[in-house]
Structure formats: C-alpha cells, structure tokens
Design an enzyme around this catalytic site. Sequence first.
Site, PDB file in Angstrom:
ATOM      1  N   GLY A  64       0.814  -1.210   0.000  1.00  0.00           N
ATOM      2  CA  GLY A  64       0.000   0.000   0.000  1.00  0.00           C
ATOM      3  C   GLY A  64       0.848   1.261   0.000  1.00  0.00           C
ATOM      4  N   SER A  65       0.388   2.282   0.704  1.00  0.00           N
ATOM      5  CA  SER A  65       1.005   3.609   0.621  1.00  0.00           C
ATOM      6  C   SER A  65       2.391   3.701   1.245  1.00  0.00           C
ATOM      7  CB  SER A  65       0.081   4.640   1.271  1.00  0.00           C
ATOM      8  OG  SER A  65      -1.112   4.764   0.512  1.00  0.00           O
TER       9      SER A  65
END
Length: 576
Positions: free
Chosen positions: A296-297
């Site tokens: 993810g981020s």
Amino acid sequence: MRAALRKPAAPVAELPRTRALVLFGSVAALFVVLLGRSAYLQWVENDFLQGQGAARFSREIEVPAHRGRIVDRNGAALAISTPVKSLWVFRDRVESAPNQLKALASVLEENPRELASRFAGEGEFAYVAKQLAPQTAERAMELGIKGLYEQNEYRRYYPGGEVTAQIIGFTGDKDLGQEGIELAQQAWLGGAPGSRRVIINRRGDIVEDVASIRAPQAGRDLALAIDSRLQYLAFRELKAAVERNKAKAGGLCIVDAKTGELLALANWPTYNPNRRDKVARDRMRNRALTDTFEPGSTMKPFTIAAAMEAGKVRPDSVIHTEAGSLTIGPNTIHDAHRAGPLTVEQVIQKSSNVGAAKIALSLPAETLWRMFSEAGFGTPPKTGFPGEVAGRLRAPKTWRPIEQATMSYGHGLSVNLVQLARAYTIFADDGELKPATLLKTDGAVAGRPVVSARTARAVRHMLELATQPGGTAPQAQVAGYRVAGKTGTARKIEGREYTRKYVASFVGMAPASNPRLIVAVMIDEPTGGDYYGGSVAGPVFSNVMGSALRMLNVPTDAPVDNVVLPPPGSRIEEET
C-alpha cells in the site's frame, strides 16, 4: 589225531596296491584342502571373521554432542540443551513380568496397554520413552526389567517460549534443527556426535565399556541480534493489537537503523516450542519473513525518491490531483479525500494516490523499477532464515501505464515485513540501504548507497509531516521524540480479485533528527470496525517505539509535550 583235525589258518587279506594309493591319496588331498582352507580363513578372510565374531559381542554406540546455546545480544539464553535419557528395547530380548510392566507404566505416567503395545509391536528395536528426566529414567531402570536399556541424550529448552518461537524454531528427536534459527544454523550449533565401543553378553546386556572411538564435538554458541527486552515488548503490543482489532494475524519488527540488525521480530498467532503437541503448522510460520502482502502507501516514499533523484520534482513542486481521481484507460484511481493541488511533501503527508500516480507516470518505467529493486524489493532480504521470500516485483517491460500508476502506491507488487523495514533504512541513514541480519554485529556496518543524502533527508522530513496533525498518522507520535513514518492501507487480493479484506501497516523511524530505530507493524485483516494503517497500526508503533527508545536510553529530540492530536473526526486516512 587232533593235529590232523586242525584247519589251516586263513591267509591275511592284503589291500590291492591300486586301492591303497587311491585311499591314501584321498586322505592326503583332504588334508591339503583343510590346510589350504585354514590358511585362507586365517589370512584372506581374517578381517571378515573377526568382524563377524565382534558383531556377536561388540557394539559401537553413538555418544551425542552437546548442542550450542542460542543467546540474545546481551547473553540471555534463548535456547539451551539439558541432559535427558531415553529408554529402548530389543523386542525379542525383553523379559518383563506383568507387575513390572504395570510399575513401569506408573513411573512413566502412561497407560499400561499402550506401553505393552510398544513391547509387542513389529520390528526388533523400539523406543519405550523418549527424553525423560534423568530421575525418571533411573526409577524405570531400578525395576530390573531384562532387555530395557537407557541412552543419554539432550533436550532443547526455550526460555522465551512463545515470545521467540518463530525466530528460534526447534529441534527434533535427534536434536537436529527443524525450524527457524535451529535449522538455519544447524552446522554451527549441532557439533558432531562421538562413539564408544562396548562388550555385550548373549542376552544383549552391556558388560564392559571397552574404549572411546571418537569423542563428541560440542556445538558452538550463537549470539543473535535480538534484544529479549525489545522482543517481549514487541510481542506484547502486537498480541494486544491483533486481539483489539479482531484481526487474523500480525507481525512487528524492530530494526537498528545504523546496523540493519533485527532487534525484535514478533508474530501472532504463535505457539510454545517446549510443548508442540497438536500445534497447527500455520502457527509456526515466521510471517514477517515468509509471508507477503501488498504494502500500500508505504511505497509512496520510494516513488517520490525516484522522481527527486531523476530531477522531475522537488519537495515544493505542485501536483494537481484534480478532483481526487485520475482515469487511465478504462481504470480510475481515487483519493480517499479530494485535496486539489498538493506539493510533493503534501502528497506524502496526506497520502494522495493520484499525486503518487502522476509522479510515477512522469518517469520511465525502468527508473521506477530500478528504485524499487535497489531498495531490496523483489529479492529476499538475505537474513539466512529458512523460507524467507523475495516478494513480487515484475520486470518493467511488462508494466502497463495503469500498473505503473498503482505500483507507485503499493498495489501490484508484494513484500514481506522485514524487507519493507529494511528498505526504510535508506531514509533513516542518509540514502544507504543496510543489510538485514538476525545475527549480532560488532562495530559499524557499511550500507549500499541508493539515493543521495539530500533526497533521503527530504523524504524523511515528508515522513515526519505524515505523523503530525494534517497527516495520516498522528496517532504514531511519541512523547519526547520526533518520529517519521508512513501508513499503508491495502485491500487483499484473492485469486485475481481485490476483496474488502485489508492489511493495515505502518513503518516509521525515530528520533527523526538522527534515527536510531525503525519499527514496522502489519495487522492482517482487522475486523474491529477500523482498518486504516494510521489508526490500527499507528498506535502500536507509538507504544513500541516510545518504550524501546527509553529502554535503550536514546536521547530525546523534542519536548515531552510534543504530541498534538487532531480534533476528533478530522483525521485523514488513505485507502488504496
């Protein structure tokens, strides 16, 4: 008259000359054969015959070697070997009365029928009981059961129990490593068994210890990078977080930012290696090294670093995130919140997917791939741990534009937790990637330059903004210390479809002015009502990092009242 009546004496029969020659020749030939056979047996077959004779009264018995200890970086024991004994029989030679068998079952605390089945089973050799306390084995031998023997062995004991289970692993019946460090370092820890020769009688009883053939060589002690205090802290906080968020599993690692040493590596669920009866294999996995997830981020800082190194952006460059969405072909990327124009710093602070995707698409695919690859993604972290995985990073020539965009914020590739934590040493140590290791390291450790010190420091500042009000992880703040880090919230993929199951993660470092520790947290499938990295993994990071820094007496770099939380309902979260 009488003389006249006497019969003349019968002539003495003489053996014909031919038959005499044949008879005596045969006897002589037989004698020669016997002499030849005797010479053959004494000179040609001597070794074989002596071996056969020795086999009937001589035995070579293995003498186990003492296995080396495993200790933490401060010398605290994590695995030790204690003397034990095993009982065994040759089934065709054992003689036991019913009352003796019942008494033996009582000593061993076993069912008499099950014990009797071992004596009466198939095969010549059978273990009666394994790895008994010496006192228990002594009481069993005092029963006087003919054909019951004992042998000295060692049993592995793990003082850390479930706290260090997935790191240390365990040994099998013959004290050979089966999992974890016990398996990876078998050659170092195991030593070499010795042997001795004994004389036995016709019943198989040892009557004399003749000689030592080969002395056992003890294994060597092994010092790990693990700090037992930090390991317990990490384990306690991870367990509480998994239970609080009703999650499936979790992992947490603490890395020394200066050396790459793994000071703690916690997993949940776990097991007790001292009692492995009926333990599911799933609990034995060291998920932080053997399982992968989409980060993810937490990948956005590497995208920004690649663009800065390529001269495409500066921290204050403005990225137009439009209305919080970006359409690429038939696909559309969304931000959790519409933000409009953002600086590159704000792209990290507010975790904009659109901003990261636009920055990634301004680069050649090869450039972005090279940054990910040099940060260690797509290759194992090379800790030497059995089963550690490389994750997934496809070659850039196969990337489509939408894939290049989504990989900028951590979709379309996979990592393990240690791999991710290690990659953040780039930002903690002025652009150098440190080697990850589970073994204690003495002295300074040279890293491999990946980005310039200027870029690393600029990204670290962006990560510090992410933990402050207006960022995605204010709950990661630590009293008295400046912290820098990044949240990750990623949907899990099953088959070829993304689901509504999530992985919440956070990776950060402190003190931000001169990072000493990196802490990475991953919570798998939280179902307690929240699934964002900032609110699920962020608080775990805060608790662990704060306590760890104080345990290590790391000087503070911020006021004790530096923690500033945003007003309720004003948090910024990302969903990728």
